[in-house]
Design an enzyme around this catalytic site. Structure first.
Site, short mmCIF file in Angstrom:
data_model
loop_
_atom_site.label_atom_id
_atom_site.label_comp_id
_atom_site.label_asym_id
_atom_site.label_seq_id
_atom_site.Cartn_x
_atom_site.Cartn_y
_atom_site.Cartn_z
N ASP A 1 41.51 36.53 43.25
CA ASP A 1 42.02 37.89 43.29
C ASP A 1 42.79 38.08 44.59
O ASP A 1 42.44 37.50 45.62
CB ASP A 1 40.87 38.91 43.22
CG ASP A 1 40.23 38.97 41.84
OD1 ASP A 1 40.94 38.76 40.84
OD2 ASP A 1 39.02 39.23 41.77
N ASP B 1 44.41 40.24 35.46
CA ASP B 1 43.69 41.51 35.31
C ASP B 1 44.65 42.65 34.99
O ASP B 1 44.35 43.53 34.18
CB ASP B 1 42.91 41.85 36.58
CG ASP B 1 41.85 40.82 36.92
OD1 ASP B 1 41.35 40.15 36.01
OD2 ASP B 1 41.54 40.69 38.12
#
EC number: 3.4.23.36
Length: 173
Positions: free
Chosen positions: A133, A151
């Site tokens: 991330d 995402d």
């Protein structure tokens, strides 16, 4: 004497598979952009390093061993395989749905985005054992959990799916 049966419209064999290949190509592009961005950030940043981009947005390198919002991130490692299996199962279902409903544009866009995002994160889990991330939004002392391109694709796909369903229900009434 044979009777005529009404069935759901079915695309010709070539049309349905050609349409499916187009949707899979879009999912592949999402996966490519997701993986390239993660490789770039993983090679450029030290873990936890943050670079301010805007007063409310930073690039940062974080690893998530769980799912959305670090759900089950504290597990002993079994969650890697659990979320991988879920991602692969969802992907198989989505491909089947695209084959059957690829002519429904908004629905197909929605599930194609979800497919690309799901497989992008599955690849991370298989290669690294965690999801990379790097997008971090915040305000003052409030932080939204860091996320990535995969995402984002999943989120946009989910929103499109809701909009598609609302439109479908409104047409029916």
């Amino acid at each position: 004497m044979a009777t005529a049966r009404t069935a759901a419209p079915r695309a010709s064999a070539g049309g349905g598979s050609k349409r499916l290949m187009g949707w899979l190509g879009i999912a592949g592009l999402i996966i490519l952009i997701d993986q390239l961005s993660k490789i770039m950030v993983d090679r450029t940043f030290a873990y936890g390093e943050r670079v301010a981009v805007l007063p409310f947005f930073d690039f940062t390198l974080l690893y998530n061993r769980g799912a959305a919002f670090s759900f089950l991130a504290g597990g002993a490692g079994w969650q890697r395989w659990f979320f991988t299996v879920i991602g692969l199962g969802a992907s198989a279902l989505i491909i089947w749905l695209l084959l059957r409903h690829g002519h429904q544009r908004m629905f197909s866009w929605a599930i194609t985005l979800i497919l690309g995002g799901a497989l992008g994160n599955v690849i991370d889990r298989l290669i690294h054992g965690h999801v990379v991330d790097f997008l971090l939004f915040y305000y003052d002392k409030w932080y939204f959990p860091a996320f990535n391109i995969a995402d984002s694709a999943i989120t946009v796909g989910a929103v499109l799916m809701i909009v598609d369903e609302i439109r479908r229900v409104r047409k029916g009434s």
